[in-house]
Design an enzyme around this catalytic site. Sequence first.
Site, PDB file in Angstrom:
ATOM      1  N   VAL A  55      35.576  55.287  57.670  1.00 42.27           N
ATOM      2  CA  VAL A  55      35.241  55.373  59.095  1.00 42.27           C
ATOM      3  C   VAL A  55      34.319  54.228  59.476  1.00 42.27           C
ATOM      4  O   VAL A  55      33.319  53.974  58.806  1.00 42.27           O
ATOM      5  CB  VAL A  55      34.542  56.718  59.415  1.00 42.27           C
ATOM      6  CG1 VAL A  55      34.188  56.812  60.885  1.00 42.27           C
ATOM      7  CG2 VAL A  55      35.413  57.887  58.984  1.00 42.27           C
ATOM      8  N   CYS A  56      34.670  53.534  60.549  1.00 39.14           N
ATOM      9  CA  CYS A  56      33.831  52.449  61.066  1.00 39.14           C
ATOM     10  C   CYS A  56      33.017  52.996  62.236  1.00 39.14           C
ATOM     11  O   CYS A  56      33.503  53.103  63.352  1.00 39.14           O
ATOM     12  CB  CYS A  56      34.706  51.275  61.512  1.00 39.14           C
ATOM     13  SG  CYS A  56      33.739  49.885  62.090  1.00 39.14           S
ATOM     14  N   LEU A  57      31.790  53.386  61.924  1.00 39.54           N
ATOM     15  CA  LEU A  57      30.881  53.913  62.936  1.00 39.54           C
ATOM     16  C   LEU A  57      29.517  53.307  62.634  1.00 39.54           C
ATOM     17  O   LEU A  57      28.978  53.496  61.535  1.00 39.54           O
ATOM     18  CB  LEU A  57      30.847  55.451  62.858  1.00 39.54           C
ATOM     19  CG  LEU A  57      30.042  56.194  63.915  1.00 39.54           C
ATOM     20  CD1 LEU A  57      30.589  55.947  65.315  1.00 39.54           C
ATOM     21  CD2 LEU A  57      30.042  57.695  63.616  1.00 39.54           C
TER      22      LEU A  57
END
Length: 197
Positions: free
Chosen positions: A125-127
């Site tokens: 996840v790119c957060l």
Amino acid sequence: MIFFLFLAYSNCRTMIKLFKIKDQKREDAANSSGKAPIKKQSAGELRLHKDISELNLPKSTDITFPNGKDDLMNFEISIRPDEGYYQGGTFIFTFQVSPSYPHEPPKVKCKTKVYHPNIDLEGNVCLNILREDWKPVLNINTIVYGLILLFMQPNDEDPLNHEAAVVLRDNPKLFETNVKRAMTGGYVGQVYFPRCT
């Protein structure tokens, strides 16, 4: 003078031994009474317990503990977006929290294979708050709302799935079609996505 220092040192060592014996007796008594041994909680576990007790999840979000309530450090959050491209889908995220939480963020992965610019096919996840923008004042609630926001407003500027990001930026209609195809169980290009609706 040296005699008094030796005496103080000797008394200190005796006190430490007494405390250890007392702790051991308390632990033995708990074990002999048939109760499980008392496990000390790390600072990270204590903080996580507080965070979970204060969770304010929207109705479209649930938390489960696959290993039981005794293992708070590993849990799952399921998100069912009620608007946007991903409306009607159910997306499950695993959280692994280290004992050094909140000084480092939890490891979060998406168990559901999803066509999304900010989630790759391995579930990474790119957060930003899970990486460089993490601060110990943030909590599990903040992460959950960040994940919900990824479904409401996918970001093509900081992608993990570059192909999905290009389609979102250049052809939003095709992106919407691809998302629906993936969510209902089908291929997008050469990649098969299991049904998640």
